[in-house]
Design a protein around this motif. Structure first.
Motif, short mmCIF file in Angstrom:
data_model
loop_
_atom_site.label_atom_id
_atom_site.label_comp_id
_atom_site.label_asym_id
_atom_site.label_seq_id
_atom_site.Cartn_x
_atom_site.Cartn_y
_atom_site.Cartn_z
N PRO A 44 0.80 -1.22 0.00
CA PRO A 44 0.00 0.00 0.00
C PRO A 44 0.84 1.28 0.00
O PRO A 44 0.39 2.31 -0.51
N LYS A 45 2.04 1.21 0.57
CA LYS A 45 2.89 2.40 0.63
C LYS A 45 3.80 2.53 -0.58
O LYS A 45 4.21 3.64 -0.93
N VAL A 46 4.15 1.42 -1.21
CA VAL A 46 5.13 1.44 -2.29
C VAL A 46 4.48 1.36 -3.66
O VAL A 46 4.90 2.05 -4.60
N ALA A 47 3.46 0.52 -3.81
CA ALA A 47 2.88 0.26 -5.13
C ALA A 47 2.29 1.54 -5.73
O ALA A 47 1.80 2.42 -5.01
N GLY A 48 2.36 1.60 -7.06
CA GLY A 48 1.85 2.76 -7.77
C GLY A 48 2.97 3.52 -8.45
O GLY A 48 4.11 3.06 -8.53
N GLU A 49 2.65 4.69 -8.97
CA GLU A 49 3.59 5.46 -9.77
C GLU A 49 4.22 6.58 -8.95
O GLU A 49 3.55 7.28 -8.19
N TRP A 50 5.55 6.73 -9.14
CA TRP A 50 6.33 7.76 -8.47
C TRP A 50 7.18 8.50 -9.51
O TRP A 50 7.59 7.90 -10.51
N LEU A 51 7.44 9.76 -9.25
CA LEU A 51 8.53 10.44 -9.95
C LEU A 51 9.83 10.08 -9.22
O LEU A 51 9.86 9.99 -8.00
N GLY A 96 10.88 -6.40 6.64
CA GLY A 96 10.59 -5.52 7.78
C GLY A 96 10.34 -4.12 7.28
O GLY A 96 9.58 -3.90 6.32
N PRO A 97 11.02 -3.11 7.85
CA PRO A 97 10.79 -1.73 7.44
C PRO A 97 11.65 -1.28 6.26
O PRO A 97 11.63 -0.11 5.90
N VAL A 98 12.43 -2.19 5.67
CA VAL A 98 13.34 -1.82 4.58
C VAL A 98 12.81 -2.32 3.24
O VAL A 98 12.38 -3.48 3.12
N VAL A 99 12.87 -1.47 2.24
CA VAL A 99 12.44 -1.80 0.89
C VAL A 99 13.64 -1.66 -0.04
O VAL A 99 14.44 -0.72 0.08
N GLY A 100 13.79 -2.61 -0.95
CA GLY A 100 14.84 -2.54 -1.96
C GLY A 100 14.27 -2.83 -3.33
O GLY A 100 13.30 -3.58 -3.47
N PHE A 123 20.97 -0.90 -11.63
CA PHE A 123 21.01 -0.08 -10.42
C PHE A 123 20.08 -0.68 -9.39
O PHE A 123 19.16 -1.44 -9.71
N ARG A 124 20.31 -0.31 -8.15
CA ARG A 124 19.37 -0.69 -7.09
C ARG A 124 19.24 0.44 -6.08
O ARG A 124 20.18 1.22 -5.85
N GLY A 125 18.06 0.54 -5.52
CA GLY A 125 17.79 1.50 -4.47
C GLY A 125 17.39 0.76 -3.20
O GLY A 125 16.68 -0.24 -3.26
N VAL A 126 17.85 1.25 -2.05
CA VAL A 126 17.52 0.66 -0.76
C VAL A 126 17.16 1.80 0.19
O VAL A 126 17.88 2.79 0.28
N ALA A 127 16.04 1.65 0.90
CA ALA A 127 15.58 2.73 1.76
C ALA A 127 14.65 2.18 2.83
O ALA A 127 14.13 1.06 2.73
N ARG A 128 14.46 2.99 3.84
CA ARG A 128 13.41 2.70 4.82
C ARG A 128 12.07 2.90 4.14
O ARG A 128 11.90 3.79 3.31
N MET A 129 11.12 2.04 4.46
CA MET A 129 9.79 2.13 3.86
C MET A 129 9.24 3.53 4.01
O MET A 129 9.34 4.13 5.08
N TRP A 136 10.18 9.98 -0.51
CA TRP A 136 10.93 8.77 -0.20
C TRP A 136 12.37 9.01 -0.63
O TRP A 136 12.63 9.44 -1.75
N VAL A 137 13.34 8.77 0.24
CA VAL A 137 14.76 8.99 -0.06
C VAL A 137 15.54 7.76 0.37
O VAL A 137 15.29 7.20 1.44
N GLY A 138 16.51 7.32 -0.47
CA GLY A 138 17.28 6.14 -0.10
C GLY A 138 18.63 6.09 -0.79
O GLY A 138 19.02 7.00 -1.53
N GLU A 139 19.37 5.02 -0.54
CA GLU A 139 20.69 4.81 -1.13
C GLU A 139 20.57 4.30 -2.56
O GLU A 139 19.67 3.52 -2.88
N TRP A 140 21.51 4.70 -3.41
CA TRP A 140 21.50 4.35 -4.83
C TRP A 140 22.81 3.64 -5.17
O TRP A 140 23.89 4.17 -4.92
N TYR A 141 22.70 2.43 -5.72
CA TYR A 141 23.87 1.59 -6.01
C TYR A 141 23.97 1.34 -7.50
O TYR A 141 22.95 1.15 -8.19
#
Length: 440
Positions: A44-51, A96-100, A123-129, A136-141
């Protein structure tokens, strides 16, 4: 083209705790169930479209576009702006609370005369939900092939309804993530590191080992009945453009779009879609791209050929050629190193091929392949971008020491074969150059 080997089997029905072919019991099953709960809670928090935009080292906003996360763990990326064209596909997960998430991206400048890369960047992104439905802000690999991922910056996302996305230079700090959950997410993302499709074991027996890299030849891609059926369809339905060097007809593209940069899309005949789907299922065209969208039919009578040329950067650097009718010798010429920035998209009307520098006098083929009826030739990478290819305008093919597959098909140096009428299908991915609707 519709053979069973080219169509994925639906497989057996799913069984309890059967994931990726492994049966889980006890504590392992509990972890699988917990992971499923994590995804259900995250959706519910992640699904859908983001810029989304992301930085790479000192380059802010190196990627900018839209990303759509599905509820079942898949994602699609589309580049934004007017100067960049890009597409990516990937997967996401939660612990848990982490999304990748991990995404393979093809991206290029719309006005560039350079070839796109043969493989996408991963690329991959990892962040707290995300705590809210807005930012939403996270690490970029960056994930080089067969190398450990490298932390190169950060990404930020906004829901489209939240408004414009600012630069990554002004993005907030990355929230702390529980170490165990973060490591678990990174370990699961590592399991998504599939090898490039053309490096899979099934292609090894078909690789032509030579100084011209990335050439594959499949002798019996089509059986004789399929060859005859396709020839009948072509003879019944094609409207040939008569040229001095060959007859030709192109499918999949129409007139230029209103901006003048791209060609508008036209539907392919179903029999061509069947062929393309078979090639896509076999990994001949990269799964990050849409399936191949352009088919050119060429018909040659004895004594006709095609001048040595390179297809150019208007295409993804791979071509699949299916041969029907007569055999012919197909030549690859020595490597050419040139400045891609100075190469255009023009057509040589005299030679009836994409324009290029004059071939130096006396240059001979580096390798040759005897193309048989029903065969499939795939040229990729440097074979596509750095080596001209062509067919000599002769009535008989002579077997020279350069014909790499002569022995495999029972021919010897000095043999000659008289040509008949030959028809070929050249299947490629014509790259879009704009974001206009209904483009290739």
């Amino acid at each position: 083209a519709e053979s069973e080997s080219a169509t994925p089997s639906p497989g057996p029905p799913a069984r309890p705790f059967l994931i990726s072919g492994v049966r889980h019991t006890g504590a392992t099953a509990d972890r699988v169930a917990m992971a499923s709960r994590d995804m259900v809670q995250a959706a519910p928090k992640v699904a859908g479209e983001w810029l989304i935009n992301a930085s790479i080292l000192q380059c802010q906003d190196a990627f900018f576009g839209r990303v759509h996360f599905t509820e079942n763990g898949e994602l699609v990326y589309m580049a934004g702006g007017t100067e960049l064209i890009g597409r990516g596909v990937g997967k996401w997960l939660a612990e848990g609370p982490v999304v990748g998430f991990q995404v393979d991206i093809f991206q290029y400048q719309s006005t560039s005369t350079r070839h796109v890369e043969n493989e996408p960047h991963r690329f991959r992104g990892v962040a707290r939900m995300p705590a809210t439905q807005t930012t939403w802000v996270g690490e970029w690999y960056f994930c080089p092939w067969q190398q450990p991922p490298r932390l190169v910056g950060k990404f930020q996302c906004n829901r489209r309804s939240f408004g414009p996305l600012g630069s990554t230079s002004g993005a907030g700090d990355v929230e702390n993530m529980p170490k165990d959950a973060k490591l678990a997410v990174l370990a699961k993302l590592d399991q998504f590191n599939d090898m490039p499709p053309m490096l899979e074991k099934r292609w090894i027996p078909h690789h032509i080992s030579s100084d011209v890299p990335d050439v594959h030849y499949v002798r019996n891609f089509l059986d004789p009945k399929q060859v005859e059926e396709i020839e009948r369809v072509i003879d019944r339905s094609c409207e040939w453009e008569r040229m001095a060097t060959r007859d030709t007809q192109e499918f999949g593209s129409a007139q230029r779009c209103s901006c003048g940069r791209s060609l508008t899309r036209s539907d392919l005949p179903q029999w061509q879609n069947n062929m393309i789907n078979a090639l896509q299922n076999l990994g001949a065209f990269h799964p990050v791209l849409y399936p191949a969208n352009n088919v050119r039919l060429n018909a040659y009578t004895p004594g006709q050929g095609i001048y040595p040329h390179m297809d150019g950067p208007v295409y993804y650097p791979r071509a699949a050629i299916v041969s029907l009718g007569s055999q012919c010798v197909f030549d690859f010429y020595p490597r050419e190193d040139y400045d891609e920035d100075k190469r255009g998209f023009s057509w040589d009307r005299d030679k009836e091929v994409p324009a290029g520098p004059e071939l130096p006098p006396g240059v001979r083929p580096k390798i040759s392949i005897m193309l048989e009826p029903g065969s499939l030739l795939i040229m990729s990478g440097a074979a596509f971008t750095r080596h001209r290819h062509g067919i000599q305008a002769v009535e008989e093919d002579e077997i020279t020491p350069m014909v790499k597959n002569a022995k495999d098909i029972g021919l010897e140096v000095g043999d000659s074969l008289r040509r008949g009428r030959r028809v070929s299908l050249t299947i490629r991915h014509l790259l879009p150059r704009c974001h206009c609707p209904n483009i290739i």
